[in-house]
Design a protein around this motif. Structure first.
Motif, PDB file in Angstrom:
ATOM      1  N   ALA A  47       0.847  -1.210   0.000  1.00 37.97           N
ATOM      2  CA  ALA A  47       0.000   0.000   0.000  1.00 37.97           C
ATOM      3  C   ALA A  47       0.876   1.250   0.000  1.00 37.97           C
ATOM      4  N   THR A  48       0.316   2.338  -0.531  1.00 32.50           N
ATOM      5  CA  THR A  48       0.981   3.640  -0.471  1.00 32.50           C
ATOM      6  C   THR A  48       0.058   4.591   0.273  1.00 32.50           C
ATOM      7  N   LYS A  49       0.601   5.245   1.295  1.00 34.31           N
ATOM      8  CA  LYS A  49      -0.234   6.222   2.006  1.00 34.31           C
ATOM      9  C   LYS A  49      -0.283   7.490   1.169  1.00 34.31           C
ATOM     10  N   LEU A  50      -1.486   8.037   0.960  1.00 38.95           N
ATOM     11  CA  LEU A  50      -1.615   9.267   0.169  1.00 38.95           C
ATOM     12  C   LEU A  50      -1.258  10.471   1.026  1.00 38.95           C
ATOM     13  N   ASN A  51      -0.984  11.569   0.355  1.00 43.14           N
ATOM     14  CA  ASN A  51      -0.649  12.832   1.028  1.00 43.14           C
ATOM     15  C   ASN A  51      -1.751  13.191   2.042  1.00 43.14           C
ATOM     16  N   GLU A  52      -1.359  13.235   3.308  1.00 43.43           N
ATOM     17  CA  GLU A  52      -2.316  13.452   4.405  1.00 43.43           C
ATOM     18  C   GLU A  52      -3.063  14.790   4.267  1.00 43.43           C
ATOM     19  N   GLN A  53      -2.359  15.798   3.691  1.00 41.91           N
ATOM     20  CA  GLN A  53      -3.003  17.116   3.517  1.00 41.91           C
ATOM     21  C   GLN A  53      -4.053  17.063   2.405  1.00 41.91           C
ATOM     22  N   LYS A  54      -3.774  16.250   1.400  1.00 38.16           N
ATOM     23  CA  LYS A  54      -4.692  16.198   0.246  1.00 38.16           C
ATOM     24  C   LYS A  54      -5.847  15.240   0.501  1.00 38.16           C
ATOM     25  N   ARG A  55      -5.525  14.068   1.039  1.00 34.71           N
ATOM     26  CA  ARG A  55      -6.551  13.044   1.219  1.00 34.71           C
ATOM     27  C   ARG A  55      -6.257  12.266   2.495  1.00 34.71           C
ATOM     28  N   PRO A  56      -6.741  12.811   3.625  1.00 33.67           N
ATOM     29  CA  PRO A  56      -6.401  12.208   4.919  1.00 33.67           C
ATOM     30  C   PRO A  56      -6.787  10.727   5.018  1.00 33.67           C
ATOM     31  N   ASN A  57      -5.912   9.992   5.712  1.00 36.34           N
ATOM     32  CA  ASN A  57      -6.174   8.587   6.040  1.00 36.34           C
ATOM     33  C   ASN A  57      -6.623   7.750   4.830  1.00 36.34           C
ATOM     34  N   SER A  58      -5.959   7.975   3.690  1.00 35.25           N
ATOM     35  CA  SER A  58      -6.337   7.240   2.479  1.00 35.25           C
ATOM     36  C   SER A  58      -5.121   6.533   1.884  1.00 35.25           C
ATOM     37  N   GLY A 342       1.367  13.099  -4.397  1.00 35.91           N
ATOM     38  CA  GLY A 342       0.906  12.060  -3.462  1.00 35.91           C
ATOM     39  C   GLY A 342      -0.594  11.878  -3.401  1.00 35.91           C
ATOM     40  N   ASP A 343      -1.278  12.225  -4.489  1.00 33.51           N
ATOM     41  CA  ASP A 343      -2.730  12.003  -4.524  1.00 33.51           C
ATOM     42  C   ASP A 343      -3.034  10.995  -5.639  1.00 33.51           C
ATOM     43  N   ILE A 344      -4.314  10.717  -5.832  1.00 33.53           N
ATOM     44  CA  ILE A 344      -4.678   9.772  -6.901  1.00 33.53           C
ATOM     45  C   ILE A 344      -5.264  10.550  -8.081  1.00 33.53           C
ATOM     46  N   TRP A 345      -5.271   9.854  -9.220  1.00 34.73           N
ATOM     47  CA  TRP A 345      -5.819  10.466 -10.450  1.00 34.73           C
ATOM     48  C   TRP A 345      -6.315   9.343 -11.352  1.00 34.73           C
ATOM     49  N   TRP A 346      -7.322   9.717 -12.187  1.00 35.99           N
ATOM     50  CA  TRP A 346      -7.796   8.740 -13.189  1.00 35.99           C
ATOM     51  C   TRP A 346      -8.352   9.494 -14.385  1.00 35.99           C
ATOM     52  N   GLU A 347      -8.485   8.783 -15.467  1.00 36.27           N
ATOM     53  CA  GLU A 347      -9.068   9.355 -16.673  1.00 36.27           C
ATOM     54  C   GLU A 347     -10.517   9.772 -16.381  1.00 36.27           C
ATOM     55  N   GLY A 348     -10.881  10.956 -16.873  1.00 36.71           N
ATOM     56  CA  GLY A 348     -12.251  11.425 -16.669  1.00 36.71           C
ATOM     57  C   GLY A 348     -12.472  12.079 -15.326  1.00 36.71           C
ATOM     58  N   MET A 349     -11.361  12.376 -14.601  1.00 38.50           N
ATOM     59  CA  MET A 349     -11.522  13.046 -13.305  1.00 38.50           C
ATOM     60  C   MET A 349     -11.787  14.536 -13.513  1.00 38.50           C
ATOM     61  N   ASP A 350     -11.503  14.997 -14.725  1.00 40.31           N
ATOM     62  CA  ASP A 350     -11.763  16.395 -15.081  1.00 40.31           C
ATOM     63  C   ASP A 350     -10.825  17.371 -14.383  1.00 40.31           C
ATOM     64  N   VAL A 351      -9.675  16.899 -13.976  1.00 37.70           N
ATOM     65  CA  VAL A 351      -8.615  17.805 -13.504  1.00 37.70           C
ATOM     66  C   VAL A 351      -7.346  17.418 -14.266  1.00 37.70           C
ATOM     67  N   PRO A 352      -6.514  18.421 -14.615  1.00 37.51           N
ATOM     68  CA  PRO A 352      -5.344  18.098 -15.427  1.00 37.51           C
ATOM     69  C   PRO A 352      -4.303  17.285 -14.644  1.00 37.51           C
TER      70      PRO A 352
END
Ligand code: O2Y
Ligand code: MN
Length: 594
Positions: A47-58, A342-352
């Motif tokens: 597992a990879t812990k995501l950036n706590e500031q961006k997406r806490p406890n994820s 340190g966040d997640i992204w996917w196609e169709g998220m509508d953010v660059p």
């Protein structure tokens, strides 16, 4: 927590002896346990812990590229007579399958921990809920089950000394030899994957996959395949349906249960933001409904799950802002891309996104030939985090269902909305449901897949017997049966342009349904059912061409006759098991079409 349930103790001891884990842990469902297992998986590189500031406890996970979705070809219904499984299921002899799987299970947990997860599908103590026990050697499964079900000590308490439970055995099928180094996503090769259901003993055995519906056994295996069979035997319904509450400006509440095949925007509809002024949608569930007839004679529904296991690609602030808010924190992401911050992204998220690490752990830029997130990448998020979760979503009594909706993705032929002439006609509509699948790379054009009641991969017994059960439920409900509708949000013009805007505008169609239930709005009778006529559908403020509305609400009898012929050919697969009432509906529709 120690269980006093003798049957459970014996089953756990039996599985331990067969699978030979290094240790056994009983899952208590606590936050401390969740945190500990996540840390364990971070430490071993799973597992990879995501950036706590961006997406806490994820946390983000990457599965093995061979283990990315439900495996329908390896999914079995094991019952004595093949006819009881029917032509839409992979049947296998239970004795033969148990022999094969026992060999695989023997020693399969060596070098690993065996977790015992007590879980409840539905609020603990609800007369509609059921208890399951999942034994697994995957800590990833444990943390997902924490979110998707009510898991831990409270279930052991509810089970007591002699409570009933559904045993669900799961192994990733990857024992570790002494000193052998583990891989980030251990699993067995495809030819050793088995997702097995034994409906005659309410038992689930899953081997070889750690992914989604193959491994989180409370969901598709228990809440649909095994539960659908239990429901038939016990006189209730286990359906592949979202549940939502629609409240009109006068405060009158309507509850809708809707069945759609995959890729038809089910989670989006469950969390829809109504565009019709004064109307409000609240979510009760996005995938499964369990329904029982209450003392008032009406059908009451609960969502047996407590989380969303949603498809990530395509989910955005535009397509489903409420789902996006649901996964702001405390969520698990599987096979999504990881961004540089340190966040997640996917196609169709509508953010660059200019750069990421893709789901296969490779560098990715928009110029890459491959996608960043797998098409079936998933988020696991607590339902309680959804901003439009209904205050009664955990009511043990469930919510009374006013309306059933069926649908599919049909670019042609099927109108925007049709109301069944009566409940039997509604059963016919559900049985005939079909959806266009996107063509595989080398296929030409689109294929129509019949998916009765959106239950094709999930009905745990003969689909024809399932239709009979629906008619029987209609008889029991009588004039308290929900009204039935069929929708198609996906009609296109001849040039391939969407005719209907979809998303929040679908609330206009839901409003018509509710007003039909109340007898407040008109309809025209057509050969395929009741449809809105001019002025019945609230289109105020919507920028839509009148000719598009006409096309959306026109019945092309010729095209429908062709569709009916296809449906009739499909029914032939079920031979003389097809209920007479379904044949009668088909003949009546034929006659009406002329
Ligand atoms: O690929 C999987 O294992 C997930 S399948 C799934 C997950 C959530 C809701 N619905 C489905 C489905 O296939 O209907
Ligand atoms: Mn589903």
């Amino acid at each position: 927590m120690e269980t006093k349930n003798q049957k459970l103790r014996e089953w756990v001891a039996e599985v331990e002896a067969m699978c030979q884990p290094d240790r056994v842990e009983w899952v208590d469902g606590s936050t401390a346990e969740y945190d500990r297992l996540m840390q364990l998986m971070v430490d071993c590189g799973m597992a990879t812990k995501l950036n706590e500031q961006k997406r806490p406890n994820s946390f983000a996970f990457r599965s093995d590229p061979s283990d990315v979705a439900r495996v329908e070809n390896n999914t079995y219904i094991a019952c004595k007579n093949q006819e009881d499984a029917g032509p839409t299921n992979n049947w296998i002899d239970p004795v033969e399958l148990k022999k094969t799987m026992t060999e695989l299970y023997t020693g399969c947990m060596k070098g690993r921990t065996m977790y015992v997860i007590p879980f409840s599908m539905g609020p603990i103590g609800s007369p509609i809920s059921k208890i399951g026990i999942e034994i697994t050697d995957s800590p990833y499964v444990v943390v997902n089950m924490h979110i998707m079900t009510r898991a831990g000590d409270k279930v052991i308490e509810a089970l007591g000394e002699d409570g009933e439970f559904i045993p669900c055995l799961h192994s990733i099928g990857a024992p570790l030899a002494e000193g052998q180094e583990d891989v980030p996503w251990p699993c067995a090769p495809i030819e050793e994957k088995y997702i097995a259901h034994f409906p005659e003993e309410n038992l689930i055995w899953s081997y070889g996959s750690g992914y989604g519906g193959n491994a989180l056994l409370g969901k598709k295996c228990l809440a649909l395949r095994i539960a659908s069979n239990m429901a038939r035997e016990e006189g209730w319904m286990a359906e592949h349906m979202l549940i939502l509450r629609l409240t009109n400006p006068e405060g009158h509440r309507f509850h809708i249960a809707a069945a759609f095949p995959s890729a038809c925007g089910k989670t989006n509809l469950a969390m829809l933001q109504a565009t019709v002024p004064g109307w409000k949608v609240e979510c009760i569930g996005d995938d499964i409904a369990w329904m029982k007839i209450g003392d008032d004679g009406r059908l009451h529904a609960i969502n047996p799950e407590s989380g969303f296991f949603g498809v990530a690609p395509g989910t955005s602030d535009k397509s489903n802002p409420m789902a996006m808010r649901s996964l702001d924190e405390n969520s698990i992401f599987t096979n999504c891309a990881l961004t540089d911050d340190g966040d997640i992204w996917w196609e169709g998220m509508d953010v660059p996104c200019d750069h990421a690490i893709d789901w296969k752990n490779n560098e990715w830029t928009p110029e890459s030939d491959n996608v960043a997130a797998h098409a079936n990448a998933r988020f696991t998020a607590p339902a309680a985090q959804c901003p439009v979760i209904c205050e009664d979503w955990e009511d043990p009594a469930g919510v009374p269902i006013d309306v059933f909706v069926f649908g599919g993705r049909r670019t042609q032929t099927v109108p925007l909305v049709t109301q069944a002439l009566d409940f039997d006609h509604g059963v016919f509509m559900g049985a005939m449901a079909a959806s266009e699948t996107t063509a595989a790379a080398l296929d030409v054009g689109q294929k129509l897949r019949r998916d009765p009641f959106a239950m094709l991969p999930f009905c745990g017994y003969n689909m024809a017997d399932y239709w009979t059960h629906w008619f029987a439920m209609g008889d029991k409900l009588g004039d308290k049966a929900p009204a039935v509708f069929y929708v198609n949000w996906f009609r296109t013009s001849k040039e391939g342009r969407w005719l209907w805007p979809g998303f929040g505008e679908n609330s206009r169609v839901l409003k018509w349904m509710c007003e039909r239930v109340e007898g407040k709005v008109g309809a025209k009778e057509t050969p395929i059912g009741h449809m809105p006529q001019d002025g019945d559908l609230d289109l105020s403020g919507l920028d839509i061409a009148p000719e598009d509305v006409t096309e959306l609400l026109t019945v092309d009898a010729g095209a429908f006759k062709e569709d009916l012929a296809d449906g009739e050919a499909y029914l032939a697969k079920f031979g003389d098991k097809v209920p007479e009432r379904l044949r009668a509906q088909l003949e009546a529709q034929k006659t009406r079409l002329g």
